[in-house]
Design a protein around this motif. Sequence first.
Motif, PDB file in Angstrom:
ATOM      1  N   LYS A  22       0.835  -1.210   0.000  1.00  0.00           N
ATOM      2  CA  LYS A  22       0.000   0.000   0.000  1.00  0.00           C
ATOM      3  C   LYS A  22       0.867   1.257   0.000  1.00  0.00           C
ATOM      4  O   LYS A  22       0.543   2.241  -0.670  1.00  0.00           O
ATOM      5  CB  LYS A  22      -0.939   0.000   1.207  1.00  0.00           C
ATOM      6  N   ILE A  23       1.966   1.225   0.741  1.00  0.00           N
ATOM      7  CA  ILE A  23       2.881   2.371   0.748  1.00  0.00           C
ATOM      8  C   ILE A  23       3.471   2.577  -0.644  1.00  0.00           C
ATOM      9  O   ILE A  23       3.586   3.717  -1.116  1.00  0.00           O
ATOM     10  CB  ILE A  23       4.000   2.186   1.805  1.00  0.00           C
ATOM     11  N   GLN A  24       3.812   1.490  -1.319  1.00  0.00           N
ATOM     12  CA  GLN A  24       4.336   1.610  -2.680  1.00  0.00           C
ATOM     13  C   GLN A  24       3.288   2.227  -3.607  1.00  0.00           C
ATOM     14  O   GLN A  24       3.626   3.053  -4.463  1.00  0.00           O
ATOM     15  CB  GLN A  24       4.776   0.240  -3.204  1.00  0.00           C
ATOM     16  N   GLU A  25       2.021   1.854  -3.439  1.00  0.00           N
ATOM     17  CA  GLU A  25       0.950   2.439  -4.254  1.00  0.00           C
ATOM     18  C   GLU A  25       0.839   3.939  -3.992  1.00  0.00           C
ATOM     19  O   GLU A  25       0.697   4.739  -4.931  1.00  0.00           O
ATOM     20  CB  GLU A  25      -0.383   1.754  -3.938  1.00  0.00           C
ATOM     21  N   GLU A  26       0.906   4.331  -2.728  1.00  0.00           N
ATOM     22  CA  GLU A  26       0.826   5.751  -2.383  1.00  0.00           C
ATOM     23  C   GLU A  26       2.037   6.513  -2.926  1.00  0.00           C
ATOM     24  O   GLU A  26       1.913   7.648  -3.376  1.00  0.00           O
ATOM     25  CB  GLU A  26       0.697   5.944  -0.867  1.00  0.00           C
ATOM     26  N   ASN A  27       3.201   5.890  -2.893  1.00  0.00           N
ATOM     27  CA  ASN A  27       4.401   6.520  -3.460  1.00  0.00           C
ATOM     28  C   ASN A  27       4.223   6.760  -4.955  1.00  0.00           C
ATOM     29  O   ASN A  27       4.642   7.788  -5.487  1.00  0.00           O
ATOM     30  CB  ASN A  27       5.639   5.659  -3.221  1.00  0.00           C
ATOM     31  N   GLU A  28       3.606   5.790  -5.635  1.00  0.00           N
ATOM     32  CA  GLU A  28       3.369   5.930  -7.076  1.00  0.00           C
ATOM     33  C   GLU A  28       2.388   7.076  -7.343  1.00  0.00           C
ATOM     34  O   GLU A  28       2.592   7.872  -8.262  1.00  0.00           O
ATOM     35  CB  GLU A  28       2.853   4.603  -7.648  1.00  0.00           C
ATOM     36  N   LYS A  29       1.339   7.167  -6.524  1.00  0.00           N
ATOM     37  CA  LYS A  29       0.387   8.278  -6.665  1.00  0.00           C
ATOM     38  C   LYS A  29       1.087   9.612  -6.440  1.00  0.00           C
ATOM     39  O   LYS A  29       0.854  10.583  -7.163  1.00  0.00           O
ATOM     40  CB  LYS A  29      -0.755   8.139  -5.648  1.00  0.00           C
ATOM     41  N   GLN A  30       1.944   9.653  -5.419  1.00  0.00           N
ATOM     42  CA  GLN A  30       2.669  10.877  -5.111  1.00  0.00           C
ATOM     43  C   GLN A  30       3.588  11.261  -6.267  1.00  0.00           C
ATOM     44  O   GLN A  30       3.685  12.427  -6.633  1.00  0.00           O
ATOM     45  CB  GLN A  30       3.466  10.671  -3.821  1.00  0.00           C
ATOM     46  N   LYS A  31       4.248  10.277  -6.847  1.00  0.00           N
ATOM     47  CA  LYS A  31       5.143  10.533  -7.982  1.00  0.00           C
ATOM     48  C   LYS A  31       4.372  11.123  -9.153  1.00  0.00           C
ATOM     49  O   LYS A  31       4.808  12.103  -9.770  1.00  0.00           O
ATOM     50  CB  LYS A  31       5.818   9.227  -8.398  1.00  0.00           C
ATOM     51  N   GLU A  32       3.212  10.536  -9.467  1.00  0.00           N
ATOM     52  CA  GLU A  32       2.391  11.040 -10.569  1.00  0.00           C
ATOM     53  C   GLU A  32       1.910  12.462 -10.291  1.00  0.00           C
ATOM     54  O   GLU A  32       1.846  13.297 -11.190  1.00  0.00           O
ATOM     55  CB  GLU A  32       1.190  10.117 -10.814  1.00  0.00           C
ATOM     56  N   LEU A  33       1.581  12.727  -9.038  1.00  0.00           N
ATOM     57  CA  LEU A  33       1.081  14.047  -8.653  1.00  0.00           C
ATOM     58  C   LEU A  33       2.172  15.111  -8.773  1.00  0.00           C
ATOM     59  O   LEU A  33       1.909  16.221  -9.227  1.00  0.00           O
ATOM     60  CB  LEU A  33       0.559  13.975  -7.215  1.00  0.00           C
ATOM     61  N   LEU A  34       3.389  14.745  -8.395  1.00  0.00           N
ATOM     62  CA  LEU A  34       4.490  15.710  -8.380  1.00  0.00           C
ATOM     63  C   LEU A  34       5.246  15.780  -9.700  1.00  0.00           C
ATOM     64  O   LEU A  34       6.122  16.624  -9.868  1.00  0.00           O
ATOM     65  CB  LEU A  34       5.480  15.361  -7.263  1.00  0.00           C
ATOM     66  N   LYS A  35       4.900  14.905 -10.644  1.00  0.00           N
ATOM     67  CA  LYS A  35       5.617  14.853 -11.916  1.00  0.00           C
ATOM     68  C   LYS A  35       5.556  16.182 -12.648  1.00  0.00           C
ATOM     69  O   LYS A  35       6.523  16.613 -13.259  1.00  0.00           O
ATOM     70  CB  LYS A  35       5.032  13.749 -12.800  1.00  0.00           C
ATOM     71  N   ASN A  36       4.418  16.856 -12.597  1.00  0.00           N
ATOM     72  CA  ASN A  36       4.257  18.146 -13.247  1.00  0.00           C
ATOM     73  C   ASN A  36       4.109  19.222 -12.165  1.00  0.00           C
ATOM     74  O   ASN A  36       3.009  19.450 -11.666  1.00  0.00           O
ATOM     75  CB  ASN A  36       3.031  18.135 -14.166  1.00  0.00           C
ATOM     76  N   PRO A  37       5.196  19.896 -11.780  1.00  0.00           N
ATOM     77  CA  PRO A  37       5.138  20.847 -10.668  1.00  0.00           C
ATOM     78  C   PRO A  37       4.238  22.060 -10.929  1.00  0.00           C
ATOM     79  O   PRO A  37       3.852  22.738  -9.988  1.00  0.00           O
ATOM     80  CB  PRO A  37       6.592  21.271 -10.466  1.00  0.00           C
ATOM     81  N   ASP A  38       3.890  22.319 -12.185  1.00  0.00           N
ATOM     82  CA  ASP A  38       3.013  23.451 -12.481  1.00  0.00           C
ATOM     83  C   ASP A  38       1.559  23.144 -12.164  1.00  0.00           C
ATOM     84  O   ASP A  38       0.738  24.050 -12.075  1.00  0.00           O
ATOM     85  CB  ASP A  38       3.127  23.843 -13.964  1.00  0.00           C
ATOM     86  N   ASN A  39       1.244  21.869 -12.022  1.00  0.00           N
ATOM     87  CA  ASN A  39      -0.155  21.472 -11.886  1.00  0.00           C
ATOM     88  C   ASN A  39      -0.309  20.459 -10.744  1.00  0.00           C
ATOM     89  O   ASN A  39      -0.748  19.336 -10.957  1.00  0.00           O
ATOM     90  CB  ASN A  39      -0.625  20.869 -13.214  1.00  0.00           C
ATOM     91  N   VAL A  40       0.044  20.848  -9.520  1.00  0.00           N
ATOM     92  CA  VAL A  40      -0.016  19.950  -8.370  1.00  0.00           C
ATOM     93  C   VAL A  40      -1.281  20.242  -7.561  1.00  0.00           C
ATOM     94  O   VAL A  40      -1.551  21.387  -7.210  1.00  0.00           O
ATOM     95  CB  VAL A  40       1.233  20.109  -7.470  1.00  0.00           C
ATOM     96  N   ASP A  41      -2.038  19.184  -7.285  1.00  0.00           N
ATOM     97  CA  ASP A  41      -3.216  19.291  -6.429  1.00  0.00           C
ATOM     98  C   ASP A  41      -2.741  19.149  -4.983  1.00  0.00           C
ATOM     99  O   ASP A  41      -2.453  18.040  -4.519  1.00  0.00           O
ATOM    100  CB  ASP A  41      -4.227  18.201  -6.796  1.00  0.00           C
ATOM    101  N   GLU A  42      -2.635  20.276  -4.284  1.00  0.00           N
ATOM    102  CA  GLU A  42      -2.073  20.274  -2.936  1.00  0.00           C
ATOM    103  C   GLU A  42      -2.944  19.487  -1.959  1.00  0.00           C
ATOM    104  O   GLU A  42      -2.428  18.861  -1.028  1.00  0.00           O
ATOM    105  CB  GLU A  42      -1.866  21.705  -2.455  1.00  0.00           C
ATOM    106  N   GLU A  43      -4.239  19.501  -2.153  1.00  0.00           N
ATOM    107  CA  GLU A  43      -5.145  18.752  -1.287  1.00  0.00           C
ATOM    108  C   GLU A  43      -4.893  17.244  -1.431  1.00  0.00           C
ATOM    109  O   GLU A  43      -4.827  16.510  -0.433  1.00  0.00           O
ATOM    110  CB  GLU A  43      -6.596  19.085  -1.641  1.00  0.00           C
ATOM    111  N   ALA A  44      -4.739  16.791  -2.663  1.00  0.00           N
ATOM    112  CA  ALA A  44      -4.450  15.368  -2.908  1.00  0.00           C
ATOM    113  C   ALA A  44      -3.079  15.005  -2.340  1.00  0.00           C
ATOM    114  O   ALA A  44      -2.900  13.920  -1.783  1.00  0.00           O
ATOM    115  CB  ALA A  44      -4.512  15.067  -4.400  1.00  0.00           C
ATOM    116  N   PHE A  45      -2.121  15.916  -2.464  1.00  0.00           N
ATOM    117  CA  PHE A  45      -0.783  15.691  -1.918  1.00  0.00           C
ATOM    118  C   PHE A  45      -0.844  15.510  -0.407  1.00  0.00           C
ATOM    119  O   PHE A  45      -0.247  14.578   0.147  1.00  0.00           O
ATOM    120  CB  PHE A  45       0.132  16.871  -2.288  1.00  0.00           C
ATOM    121  N   ASP A  46      -1.598  16.382   0.269  1.00  0.00           N
ATOM    122  CA  ASP A  46      -1.759  16.267   1.723  1.00  0.00           C
ATOM    123  C   ASP A  46      -2.435  14.959   2.107  1.00  0.00           C
ATOM    124  O   ASP A  46      -2.048  14.316   3.093  1.00  0.00           O
ATOM    125  CB  ASP A  46      -2.567  17.448   2.271  1.00  0.00           C
TER     126      ASP A  46
END
Length: 159
Positions: A22-46
């Motif tokens: 599950k941690i690996q899945e969350e890491n993958e989600k985090q990676k996808e979220l942070l891949k484009n720094p111009d378009n980061v959903d801060e709520e999803a990141f939190d």
Amino acid sequence: MVSASLDMLEESLIKKIGVMDKIQEENEKQKELLKNPDNVDEEAFDKILDVKGELIDQLLKLDDGFQTLFDKVKKEVGDNKELYKDQIKRMQGLIQEITAKSASIEAAEHRNKKLAEDYFNQARQKMNLGKQKSAAAFNYYKTMNNFQNIPPQFLDNKN
């Protein structure tokens, strides 16, 4: 008694692997979220950080329970290794899998940390640029207001 304890230890290791997945899945989600720094959903990141925090707490509880139970049966298992060799072999395989997942998670965390640092640096630069623009606009406003109070310099007094 010891055999049942070893079964519980094995079950604890299996649960730990599930939590690590599950941690690996969350890491993958985090990676996808942070891949484009111009378009980061801060709520999803939190939210991802909160979920990962809960998962890490679960890992710590599993580790504590495992260690407590292992300490209770360590002497008996050490004295009768042949009797429990199948269970020990399965647990050794699970521990190797946990070690591999741990290294993978650590590498992913390192990559995500770099992505997060890039995002925060870019956000900081945007804030500084915004401050500079705001200061320039305020200075322009102040300068223009001061010009309103200057009387005309050349006035025709013929009348």
